[in-house]
Write an enzyme that holds these catalytic residues in place. Structure first.
Site, PDB file in Angstrom:
ATOM      1  N   ASP A 147      43.983  36.929  40.285  1.00  0.00           N
ATOM      2  CA  ASP A 147      43.583  37.818  41.364  1.00  0.00           C
ATOM      3  C   ASP A 147      42.195  38.362  41.060  1.00  0.00           C
ATOM      4  O   ASP A 147      41.942  38.879  39.962  1.00  0.00           O
ATOM      5  CB  ASP A 147      44.574  38.976  41.512  1.00  0.00           C
ATOM      6  CG  ASP A 147      45.884  38.550  42.179  1.00  0.00           C
ATOM      7  OD1 ASP A 147      46.034  37.341  42.454  1.00  0.00           O
ATOM      8  OD2 ASP A 147      46.739  39.425  42.416  1.00  0.00           O
ATOM      9  N   HIS A 188      44.536  38.872  35.890  1.00  0.00           N
ATOM     10  CA  HIS A 188      43.378  39.446  36.561  1.00  0.00           C
ATOM     11  C   HIS A 188      42.117  39.105  35.768  1.00  0.00           C
ATOM     12  O   HIS A 188      42.094  39.236  34.540  1.00  0.00           O
ATOM     13  CB  HIS A 188      43.526  40.970  36.687  1.00  0.00           C
ATOM     14  CG  HIS A 188      44.595  41.383  37.657  1.00  0.00           C
ATOM     15  ND1 HIS A 188      45.927  41.427  37.318  1.00  0.00           N
ATOM     16  CD2 HIS A 188      44.519  41.752  38.959  1.00  0.00           C
ATOM     17  CE1 HIS A 188      46.641  41.816  38.370  1.00  0.00           C
ATOM     18  NE2 HIS A 188      45.806  42.016  39.377  1.00  0.00           N
TER      19      HIS A 188
END
Length: 274
Positions: free
Chosen positions: A77, A226
């Site tokens: 992400d 992430h």
């Protein structure tokens, strides 16, 4: 790249067909769900529980692959850039591992060169919404606007017509979001491996990320990381090497969906190679 686009088009067509098959006037509940699961341990798959499993199955959403195969799927992400994505891309290129990057509109604007490299390297771009809102609290029109605005910007930047995989910000969703997503040609992809790694200024070290990944690794794992975390960038080469040593293969979300839907293998090789 032609192969990926054709497979993506086929998958998008399937998702749209699935959405149309659902009664468009179905009064889906507006209750918010916050994605969560019982973590994998000792190689056993993560479990979201019967209620969430049934909800996701109804709309073709996926959070893990087959339990019988040592396959893992890397997803990242990206809401904003923190200087570590290039290192992650270098590792993926060196290890010949595909990944899906779920991006926001901000990332398209602020890190356009990295987005272009993702596409050039053969990775998949996922739709994480344009403005990173709570998607479950939007109207259907608002949901569509978020996805379409992102796709429009991505098209301008890369020439990719549209995305087919969506992931709601912070894992917050409801049945209506999944329903509207299906009708728009999106398949929601959640995850079965995750850990606290989104705090850009909170260093815990590469061992922290590596251990968290290895402890939760399981057949069919859809891994969420992430890119803002330096820990992840440093741990990724070690993790990929050890997972391969244990017999794992890293495949793309296209492979996951084709397996999930039991598409014939021949479909995957129907596109001409460049």
């Amino acid at each position: 790249m032609w192969k990926q686009h054709i497979v993506g088009a086929v998958i998008a067509t399937f998702i749209i067909a699935a959405g149309i098959s659902i009664n468009p006037y179905f009064a889906a509940g507006s209750d918010e769900h916050h994605w969560g699961f019982k973590r994998a341990k000792n190689g056993e798959q993560a479990e979201a529980g019967a209620q969430l499993d049934q909800l996701l199955d109804k709309y073709g959403a996926i959070y893990k692959g087959k339990a019988e195969k040592k396959i893992a799927y890397l997803t990242f992400d990206n809401g904003y850039e923190n200087g570590f994505t290039e290192s992650i891309l270098d590792t993926l290129e060196k290890e010949d591992v595909p990944a899906t990057f779920f991006l926001t509109g901000h990332y398209l604007d602020s890190a356009s060169d990295l987005v272009k490299r993702m596409v050039k390297d053969g990775h998949t771009i996922g739709n994480h919404s344009y403005g990173h809102p709570n998607m479950a609290r939007l109207s259907p029109e608002g949901m569509r606007a978020e996805w379409r605005k992102f796709d429009g910007k991505l098209r301008e930047l890369t020439g990719i017509d549209r995305t087919t995989y969506a992931r709601p910000p912070e894992g917050t969703f409801n049945a209506k979001l999944l329903e509207v997503g299906n009708a728009e040609g999106y398949r929601h992809i959640f995850w079965s491996v995750a850990f606290k790694d989104w705090m850009k200024d909170e260093r815990r070290g590469a061992d922290y990320a590596y251990n968290a990944l290895m402890e939760q690794l399981h057949p069919g794992a859809v891994i969420l990381m992430h890119t803002v975390a330096q820990d992840n960038a440093e741990a990724l080469p070690m993790f990929i090497a050890e997972a391969k040593k244990q017999g794992y293969t890293f495949l793309s979300l296209d492979d996951l969906v084709l397996e999930y839907e039991d598409f014939p293998v021949a479909l995957q090789s129907s596109a001409p190679s460049l």
